[in-house]
Design an enzyme around this catalytic site. Structure first.
Site, PDB file in Angstrom:
ATOM      1  N   GLU A  98       0.847  -1.203   0.000  1.00 61.23           N
ATOM      2  CA  GLU A  98       0.000   0.000   0.000  1.00 61.23           C
ATOM      3  C   GLU A  98       0.879   1.249   0.000  1.00 61.23           C
ATOM      4  O   GLU A  98       1.983   1.223   0.538  1.00 61.23           O
ATOM      5  CB  GLU A  98      -0.855   0.024   1.274  1.00 61.23           C
ATOM      6  CG  GLU A  98      -2.309  -0.326   1.072  1.00 61.23           C
ATOM      7  CD  GLU A  98      -3.122   0.789   0.417  1.00 61.23           C
ATOM      8  OE1 GLU A  98      -2.573   1.597  -0.356  1.00 61.23           O
ATOM      9  OE2 GLU A  98      -4.331   0.825   0.673  1.00 61.23           O
ATOM     10  N   ASP A  99       0.357   2.335  -0.542  1.00 63.74           N
ATOM     11  CA  ASP A  99       1.105   3.589  -0.497  1.00 63.74           C
ATOM     12  C   ASP A  99       1.044   4.220   0.896  1.00 63.74           C
ATOM     13  O   ASP A  99       2.051   4.528   1.499  1.00 63.74           O
ATOM     14  CB  ASP A  99       0.605   4.585  -1.573  1.00 63.74           C
ATOM     15  CG  ASP A  99      -0.903   4.825  -1.532  1.00 63.74           C
ATOM     16  OD1 ASP A  99      -1.611   4.190  -0.704  1.00 63.74           O
ATOM     17  OD2 ASP A  99      -1.388   5.643  -2.328  1.00 63.74           O
ATOM     18  N   ASP A 102      -4.060   5.787   6.167  1.00 59.28           N
ATOM     19  CA  ASP A 102      -4.525   7.048   6.743  1.00 59.28           C
ATOM     20  C   ASP A 102      -5.536   6.694   7.844  1.00 59.28           C
ATOM     21  O   ASP A 102      -5.140   6.372   8.956  1.00 59.28           O
ATOM     22  CB  ASP A 102      -5.132   7.852   5.595  1.00 59.28           C
ATOM     23  CG  ASP A 102      -5.500   9.271   5.951  1.00 59.28           C
ATOM     24  OD1 ASP A 102      -5.057   9.753   6.988  1.00 59.28           O
ATOM     25  OD2 ASP A 102      -6.249   9.915   5.189  1.00 59.28           O
ATOM     26  N   LYS A 130      -0.156   7.507   8.721  1.00 61.51           N
ATOM     27  CA  LYS A 130      -0.500   8.717   9.487  1.00 61.51           C
ATOM     28  C   LYS A 130      -1.263   8.271  10.725  1.00 61.51           C
ATOM     29  O   LYS A 130      -2.494   8.255  10.728  1.00 61.51           O
ATOM     30  CB  LYS A 130      -1.424   9.606   8.657  1.00 61.51           C
ATOM     31  CG  LYS A 130      -0.786  10.311   7.497  1.00 61.51           C
ATOM     32  CD  LYS A 130      -1.804  11.292   6.935  1.00 61.51           C
ATOM     33  CE  LYS A 130      -1.638  11.454   5.466  1.00 61.51           C
ATOM     34  NZ  LYS A 130      -2.728  12.233   4.859  1.00 61.51           N
ATOM     35  N   PHE A 152      -1.339  16.210   3.957  1.00 60.37           N
ATOM     36  CA  PHE A 152      -1.576  15.545   2.684  1.00 60.37           C
ATOM     37  C   PHE A 152      -0.307  15.602   1.847  1.00 60.37           C
ATOM     38  O   PHE A 152       0.214  16.672   1.568  1.00 60.37           O
ATOM     39  CB  PHE A 152      -2.744  16.209   1.949  1.00 60.37           C
ATOM     40  CG  PHE A 152      -3.198  15.411   0.773  1.00 60.37           C
ATOM     41  CD1 PHE A 152      -4.053  14.327   0.949  1.00 60.37           C
ATOM     42  CD2 PHE A 152      -2.737  15.710  -0.503  1.00 60.37           C
ATOM     43  CE1 PHE A 152      -4.447  13.562  -0.135  1.00 60.37           C
ATOM     44  CE2 PHE A 152      -3.135  14.947  -1.588  1.00 60.37           C
ATOM     45  CZ  PHE A 152      -3.988  13.875  -1.417  1.00 60.37           C
ATOM     46  N   VAL A 153       0.190  14.435   1.467  1.00 62.54           N
ATOM     47  CA  VAL A 153       1.473  14.378   0.757  1.00 62.54           C
ATOM     48  C   VAL A 153       1.301  13.815  -0.650  1.00 62.54           C
ATOM     49  O   VAL A 153       0.354  13.077  -0.927  1.00 62.54           O
ATOM     50  CB  VAL A 153       2.509  13.512   1.522  1.00 62.54           C
ATOM     51  CG1 VAL A 153       2.891  14.175   2.836  1.00 62.54           C
ATOM     52  CG2 VAL A 153       1.995  12.098   1.760  1.00 62.54           C
ATOM     53  N   ARG A 165       2.692  12.250  -9.266  1.00 64.13           N
ATOM     54  CA  ARG A 165       3.134  10.883  -8.956  1.00 64.13           C
ATOM     55  C   ARG A 165       4.583  10.655  -9.385  1.00 64.13           C
ATOM     56  O   ARG A 165       5.262   9.780  -8.892  1.00 64.13           O
ATOM     57  CB  ARG A 165       2.271   9.855  -9.708  1.00 64.13           C
ATOM     58  CG  ARG A 165       0.820   9.798  -9.286  1.00 64.13           C
ATOM     59  CD  ARG A 165       0.161   8.573  -9.913  1.00 64.13           C
ATOM     60  NE  ARG A 165      -1.285   8.630  -9.880  1.00 64.13           N
ATOM     61  CZ  ARG A 165      -2.052   8.214  -8.877  1.00 64.13           C
ATOM     62  NH1 ARG A 165      -1.497   7.723  -7.795  1.00 64.13           N
ATOM     63  NH2 ARG A 165      -3.370   8.288  -8.955  1.00 64.13           N
TER      64      ARG A 165
END
Ligand code: 5GP
Length: 190
Positions: A98-99, A102, A130, A152-153, A165
């Site tokens: 996963e990226d 959150d 996060k 938010f990144v 991206r």
């Protein structure tokens, strides 16, 4: 420095180093086994490409695409599978890549869906987390790149409205470059 960058949170070199360490840990833990690495599109595609090149056990890859954030709204906890895996995972050692975790709602749902398919094991490798935003408390991230504050990144596979991206580091956008006012945490870190 590009005009839209508020600040770089994680540099290219820091990412390279951490991805190498994650690959080594995964290679150790799965020694003697074969892995099925499942990437969650689209945010994880660059991380996954770098990660698998640092893993030294036999592996195959597959991809899933799910809806989480739209361009304008928050995670709802309702996750839709837009593209399912191509191959069954029954009896396989599955590693979800996963990226970012959150609230954790997306990952919880994904783990629930995949665990019903009878994998030999199911673990998670996430680039970012996060923790301040977590709504799902008992969610294990077996391999984690970096904990980040509530902001938010973008970059290194992560987008805002499908852009950014392609940058090899992780950064926060300048507020002027967001066009929805509601996105929580944007532009402010910590
Ligand atoms: P969760 O269900 O854990 O709240 O959301 C996970 C998904 O939301 C991630 O896979 C990612 O697509 C998106 N997301 C959460 N935080 C960020 C962020 O800071 N930047 C970007 N680009 N996407 C995020």
């Amino acid at each position: 420095m590009e005009d839209f960058i508020e600040r770089v949170l994680i540099t290219e070199e820091e990412i390279r180093q951490r991805v190498r360490e994650l690959g080594e840990a995964i290679s150790r833990d799965y020694a003697g086994k074969e892995l099925r690495v499942v990437g969650v599109l689209r945010g994880a595609f660059i991380f996954m490409a770098d990660l698998v090149r640092n893993i030294r056990v036999p592996l195959s890859v597959d991809f899933m695409s799910i809806s989480s954030y739209g361009d304008e709204c928050e995670t709802s906890g309702v996750v839709r599978i837009l593209k399912d895996l191509d191959k069954p995972i029954t009896g396989r050692h599955v590693l979800i890549v996963e990226d970012i975790v959150d609230t954790g709602l997306t990952l919880r749902h994904l783990k629930e869906v995949l665990s019903t398919r009878g994998p030999a094991s199911l673990k998670v490798c996430a680039l970012l987390s996060k923790p301040e935003r977590r709504l799902v408390q008992d969610l294990t991230i077996d391999y984690l790149g970096f904990e980040i504050p509530n902001c938010f990144v973008v970059g290194y596979g992560l987008d805002y409205a499908e852009r950014y991206r392609n940058y090899p580091f992780i950064f926060v956008l300048k507020p002027d470059y967001y066009h929805d006012a509601q996105r929580e945490g944007k532009g402010q870190c910590g």
